[in-house]
Scaffold this active site. Sequence first.
Site, PDB file in Angstrom:
ATOM      1  N   LYS A 221       0.799  -1.120  -0.230  1.00 36.74           N
ATOM      2  CA  LYS A 221      -0.017   0.011   0.084  1.00 36.74           C
ATOM      3  C   LYS A 221       0.848   1.173   0.015  1.00 36.74           C
ATOM      4  O   LYS A 221       2.097   1.155   0.298  1.00 36.74           O
ATOM      5  CB  LYS A 221      -1.071  -0.272   1.330  1.00 36.74           C
ATOM      6  CG  LYS A 221      -2.276  -0.873   1.101  1.00 36.74           C
ATOM      7  CD  LYS A 221      -3.304  -0.810   2.034  1.00 36.74           C
ATOM      8  CE  LYS A 221      -4.122  -1.836   1.716  1.00 36.74           C
ATOM      9  NZ  LYS A 221      -5.436  -1.985   2.767  1.00 36.74           N
ATOM     10  N   ARG A 255      -3.367 -10.022   5.076  1.00 38.46           N
ATOM     11  CA  ARG A 255      -4.229 -10.215   3.729  1.00 38.46           C
ATOM     12  C   ARG A 255      -3.083  -9.660   2.811  1.00 38.46           C
ATOM     13  O   ARG A 255      -2.440  -8.567   2.858  1.00 38.46           O
ATOM     14  CB  ARG A 255      -5.256  -9.484   3.661  1.00 38.46           C
ATOM     15  CG  ARG A 255      -5.911  -9.350   2.392  1.00 38.46           C
ATOM     16  CD  ARG A 255      -7.353  -8.550   2.407  1.00 38.46           C
ATOM     17  NE  ARG A 255      -7.818  -8.412   1.188  1.00 38.46           N
ATOM     18  CZ  ARG A 255      -7.722  -7.503   0.183  1.00 38.46           C
ATOM     19  NH1 ARG A 255      -6.880  -6.569   0.428  1.00 38.46           N
ATOM     20  NH2 ARG A 255      -8.461  -7.713  -0.951  1.00 38.46           N
TER      21      ARG A 255
END
Length: 274
Positions: A221, A255
């Site tokens: 991210k 995740r």
Amino acid sequence: MTINCNGKLLSLDQPKVMGILNVTPDSFFDGGKYKDEKSILNQVEKMLNEGATFIDVGAYSTRPGALEVDEAIELKRIAPIVNLILKNFPGIILSIDTFRSNVAKACVENGASIINDISAGLQDSDMLPTVAKLHVPYIMMHMRGTPQNMQQKTDYEDVVKEVLSFFSERLVAAKALGIKDIIIDPGFGFAKSLHQNYKLLNQMEVMKIIEHPLLAGISRKSMIYKTLDTTANQALNGTTALHMICLQKGANILRVHDVKEAMECIKLYEQLNA
């Protein structure tokens, strides 16, 4: 901690990995990469072989500023993929990344096992009642607004306290309907500034007070690659570094896009705490 997947109790006392499979053309890292049956099945097999316990399939990109996708298009994208994966990997624990109750219902009726909702039921008033009727584990994530406007909604007085308060309210709503297996996701990158993401990560252990399994989704991210002045493609090393922090702060599920590296991180973490 355990969750009931397809009638089997799965312990989360040992951290698990959830592999990401985006079947969207515009996801921030792997958009358009898995668009035919062969590439999809190869990637699922790769992630399972590398140690993934769950595979999370999404057909609606939720990156900041992503275009809105019509529900019919989302369902048209994801339904054949669910059928394809379950046909070739019977017994797989398939998670569906959606905030729409109709998509959730269709996928679970076709054999999916978990619903992963970025909006914790706030984008679709039928989501919590639908999950309750489906009797599947439910991942609820913290977010303000929508993927289209969430980055304009970062005016927290104290991001950690407000995320905790959010989960307290949403858990009451979910449990009132009879939803039992609930996993919480702090929502790194969703309606949070760079500084807020790191503050939340630094204090993530306080989320354990909620006494529900904790999922961390930080893989590749912008909180990583913007800090390192690089790109999502070059953010694996930074992702692995922060995955160890997530584990130390109490994450039960990572995740991830890169299963092998996440599994190695878990093995080293377990050795450290043996």
